[in-house]
Design an enzyme around this catalytic site. Structure first.
Site, mmCIF file in Angstrom:
data_model
loop_
_atom_site.group_PDB
_atom_site.id
_atom_site.type_symbol
_atom_site.label_atom_id
_atom_site.label_comp_id
_atom_site.label_asym_id
_atom_site.label_seq_id
_atom_site.Cartn_x
_atom_site.Cartn_y
_atom_site.Cartn_z
ATOM 1 C CB ALA A 52 -1.005 0.008 1.168
ATOM 2 C CB ALA A 88 0.001 5.882 -2.842
ATOM 3 N N PRO A 89 2.328 7.700 -0.845
ATOM 4 C CG PRO A 89 2.702 9.931 -0.147
ATOM 5 C CD PRO A 89 1.918 8.461 0.468
ATOM 6 C CE LYS A 106 5.722 3.213 6.264
ATOM 7 N NZ LYS A 106 5.310 4.486 6.472
ATOM 8 C CB CYS A 164 0.305 7.073 10.664
ATOM 9 S SG CYS A 164 -1.159 7.392 9.568
#
Length: 477
Positions: free
Chosen positions: A116, A118-119, A122, A238
């Site tokens: 996963a 985006a943006p 990572k 997060c």
């Protein structure tokens, strides 16, 4: 700053988790200024280079303790507006978010998935650790976000990444037991976004936490199906609640006895300088050594793994069809062009040419997975590896992606360098034509000086004392 109005249910949950005294300190942190961070792009420089020293001085950088290439910067320095950002020298990233890939620690030559992505924070951090070796698949299900992901992969000069736009089940069906490392920065309730995004506060509710946890669980099933025996998965969010973090990981370990927890890390905004992050590192037992494989999926997974290998064998050893022959011919056209224009450049070893209309890409490969067009059939692929250029009316025109993936030595002597403080850098980024000596002819890599280094901005083509700007119109500003 004042403390934003936080939902009562959220404050109650935080107090129950941390206790009254620490919860008070945590909630008070919402009134503090947010942290700003960037990571140096080690595909282009190292942390001890003169360029890195120049950036440290320019943006008043201070080290992020959990990431060797991460730095805090002062908001007023605005590094995202500087031409060095366009040159891909760094990636703007919230400091806490840098912790997950540091824990995952991908290595050069591995087969890696960012599920996963985006943006691209990572993904670009993973790519730097892979140092251009191996295969990185970066996936994002949402079209607009996938486009932004592909743009960031390009800007940072990443050669060995494929960007896909797919639901996780579509990937797990193609790549069972395929990856040495998987990064899953899961969609979450975003409690760590509250300080910088008031909309995240308005969207939060106890129900949204439950919905996120359910979605995370679904995605984790596909992630586990794609993880090699002996491979490692980093799961991060997060957000702060246990439901989406420790509780989800406990459920995962209970459901899959061949997984084990290697490490867990939390960053809290009242303890560290950052918005907050959670990451868990999971390892899958090496089934070939100890025989412990999920009884419900062992047969399916083994078959899939053989299929992944067999597809690569078939593509390398079987008869080539018209598409393969066209791609091979286009690659020869690129080689002929590069022999004249880029004599010091060498194509990555093991890549497979792929032609989309006029656009020639080089699919990357790793020791564990020789990626072919068949693997990508039926998927939306915003970036199929390194875009080398376009074949137009019998001639080859190099791609912007190739320009920013090069270093100045690979393009020498066809390099036109703009000074560190030259206004011509901004002019080039606006798409303007530059005046050059009349002796300059043909394709040139336009670079920007930083310290003792020269870093690509894009292509220019010189003729008659002018350097025609070939920066893509969508990147001009």
């Amino acid at each position: 700053m004042t403390i934003p109005s936080l939902p009562a249910a959220y404050q109650e949950a935080v107090t129950a988790m941390l206790g009254p005294a620490e919860a008070e300190a945590f909630l008070a942190s919402y009134a503090a200024p947010r942290a700003y961070g960037l990571r140096l792009n080690t595909l282009k420089m190292n942390s001890s280079s003169t360029a890195a020293n120049k950036l440290a001085e320019l943006f008043d950088l201070r080290p992020v303790p959990w990431c060797g290439t991460g730095y805090y910067y002062e908001e007023s320095t605005r590094p995202g507006k500087h031409p060095y950002h366009a040159a891909g020298l760094y990636y703007i990233q919230e400091p806490s978010a840098m912790s997950a890939v540091e824990l995952l620690d991908p290595q050069p030559g591995q087969t890696v998935l960012d599920l996963a992505a985006a943006p691209g924070g990572k993904t670009t951090q993973i790519a730097a650790k892979m140092a251009g070796q191996g295969l990185l698949i970066s996936n994002e299900i949402h079209p607009q976000r996938a486009r932004i992901l592909a743009e960031n992969v390009e800007r940072l000069g990443i050669r060995n990444a494929v960007v896909t736009q797919a639901a996780p089940p579509a990937l797990s069906a193609r790549f069972p037991l395929a990856f040495d490392r998987i990064m899953l920065d899961a969609p979450c309730s975003g409690e760590g976004m509250f300080r910088k995004d008031p909309e995240a506060i308005r969207e939060w509710s106890p129900d949204s936490v439950e919905l996120c946890a359910a979605r995370q669980w679904d995605i984790l099933q596909d992630a586990v199906a794609m993880l090699k025996p002996g491979g490692r998965l980093a799961y991060s969010t997060c957000t702060f609640n246990r439901r989406e973090n420790e509780d989800t990981i406990a459920r995962l370990l209970a459901a899959y006895p061949f997984l084990r927890l290697i490490a867990e890390k939390r960053i809290w905004p009242h303890r560290e300088q950052g918005e907050g992050h959670y990451v868990a590192l999971i390892e899958r037992d090496n089934a070939e050594k100890d025989g412990t494989m999920d009884p419900g999926s062992a047969g399916r997974a083994d078959t899939g793994r053989n299929n992944v290998r067999d597809r690569g064998r078939a593509a390398r050893g079987g008869r080539s069809g018209p598409a393969e022959r066209s791609a091979a011919a286009a690659l020869e056209g690129f080689r002929a062009w590069a022999a004249d224009e880029l004599p010091a450049f060498s194509l990555p070893v093991g890549g497979t040419p792929l032609l989309f209309g006029e656009a020639l890409y080089l699919l990357p490969a790793s020791d564990g997975l020789a990626l072919t067009a068949e693997h990508l059939t039926g998927l939306k692929v915003p970036r199929a590896g390194l875009h080398l250029g376009d074949v137009r009316k019998g001639r080859f025109e190099p791609a912007h992606a190739l320009a920013v993936a090069l270093n100045a030595a690979e393009a020498a002597p066809r390099v036109w360098t703009l000074g560190e403080d030259s206004p011509l850098a901004a002019a080039f980024l606006r798409g303007e034509t530059l005046e050059v000596p009349a002796t300059l002819r043909g394709w040139h890599l336009v670079t920007l000086a930083c310290g003792e280094g020269q870093y690509p901005l894009g292509w220019g083509k010189a003729s008659g004392g002018q350097l025609k700007n070939h920066l893509p119109k969508g990147l001009r500003h």
